[in-house]
Design a protein around this motif. Structure first.
Motif, mmCIF file in Angstrom:
data_model
loop_
_atom_site.group_PDB
_atom_site.id
_atom_site.type_symbol
_atom_site.label_atom_id
_atom_site.label_comp_id
_atom_site.label_asym_id
_atom_site.label_seq_id
_atom_site.Cartn_x
_atom_site.Cartn_y
_atom_site.Cartn_z
ATOM 1 N N GLY A 19 31.312 27.874 -10.862
ATOM 2 C CA GLY A 19 32.512 27.106 -10.540
ATOM 3 C C GLY A 19 33.775 27.755 -11.074
ATOM 4 O O GLY A 19 34.830 27.707 -10.438
ATOM 5 N N HIS A 22 34.568 30.511 -8.613
ATOM 6 C CA HIS A 22 34.997 29.950 -7.325
ATOM 7 C C HIS A 22 36.435 29.456 -7.360
ATOM 8 O O HIS A 22 37.177 29.629 -6.394
ATOM 9 C CB HIS A 22 34.064 28.816 -6.888
ATOM 10 N N ASP A 23 36.833 28.848 -8.488
ATOM 11 C CA ASP A 23 38.200 28.305 -8.535
ATOM 12 C C ASP A 23 39.210 29.269 -9.154
ATOM 13 O O ASP A 23 40.370 28.923 -9.348
ATOM 14 C CB ASP A 23 38.234 26.936 -9.219
ATOM 15 N N SER A 37 27.266 34.251 -8.040
ATOM 16 C CA SER A 37 28.375 33.385 -7.626
ATOM 17 C C SER A 37 28.465 33.295 -6.109
ATOM 18 O O SER A 37 28.845 32.252 -5.572
ATOM 19 C CB SER A 37 29.699 33.863 -8.225
ATOM 20 N N ALA A 41 28.228 30.053 -3.810
ATOM 21 C CA ALA A 41 29.242 29.758 -2.791
ATOM 22 C C ALA A 41 28.580 29.388 -1.466
ATOM 23 O O ALA A 41 29.042 28.471 -0.776
ATOM 24 C CB ALA A 41 30.178 30.952 -2.613
ATOM 25 N N VAL A 44 27.278 25.765 -1.952
ATOM 26 C CA VAL A 44 28.280 24.685 -1.946
ATOM 27 C C VAL A 44 29.240 24.770 -0.757
ATOM 28 O O VAL A 44 30.132 23.951 -0.616
ATOM 29 C CB VAL A 44 29.084 24.631 -3.278
ATOM 30 N N ASP A 46 31.465 27.280 0.050
ATOM 31 C CA ASP A 46 32.787 27.825 -0.291
ATOM 32 C C ASP A 46 33.049 29.126 0.476
ATOM 33 O O ASP A 46 32.897 30.227 -0.046
ATOM 34 C CB ASP A 46 32.868 28.061 -1.802
ATOM 35 N N THR A 47 33.467 28.996 1.739
ATOM 36 C CA THR A 47 33.700 30.179 2.565
ATOM 37 C C THR A 47 34.903 30.993 2.092
ATOM 38 O O THR A 47 34.931 32.210 2.267
ATOM 39 C CB THR A 47 33.878 29.807 4.057
ATOM 40 N N TYR A 49 35.746 31.661 -0.996
ATOM 41 C CA TYR A 49 35.254 32.577 -2.045
ATOM 42 C C TYR A 49 34.412 33.688 -1.430
ATOM 43 O O TYR A 49 34.527 34.849 -1.830
ATOM 44 C CB TYR A 49 34.437 31.800 -3.083
#
Length: 124
Positions: A19, A22-23, A37, A41, A44, A46-47, A49
């Protein structure tokens, strides 16, 4: 995603593990950390990232909504450490799609661009 273990399997809570990458609070210091990671991604969704950490991302980058990534196994690495410019990570990623369990196996190449690790491509 805030609670629970990180999808990458490292054993830390998501917010303290992938996380942070990612952020943007942290960056991957090794190719393996980037691989973990990226798996998270995918897990979760997270495209943004995934695009950021892909040397040449596909366009469009569509994730299969029916595919749920469940577990990552790191099988081996070459290079990819804090003082390397390139490295590989061999892994097996487990998933469920359409109610059927399966996995994919890949040996991935990574390189540094501007000091940051990025995914390049699968290697033989």
């Amino acid at each position: 995603m805030t609670g629970g273990g990180c999808p990458c399997g490292y054993g830390l809570p998501y917010d303290e593990c992938c996380g942070r990458l990612h952020d943007g609070r942290a960056t991957a210091s090794t190719a393996e950390q980037l691989m973990r990671s990226r798996f998270s991604a995918f897990a979760v969704g997270d495209t943004a990232y995934l695009r950021k950490t892909w040397l040449k991302p596909p366009s469009p980058l569509d994730l299969d909504a029916d595919q749920r990534w469940t577990r990552l196994e790191i099988l081996g690495t070459t290079g990819g450490g804090p003082f390397h410019a390139e490295g590989t990570v061999e892994f097996r990623a487990h998933y469920v799609a359409g109610g059927v369990k399966d996995s994919m196996h890949e040996n991935s190449a990574f390189t540094r661009v501007g000091g940051q690790w990025v995914y390049v491509r699968p290697v033989a």
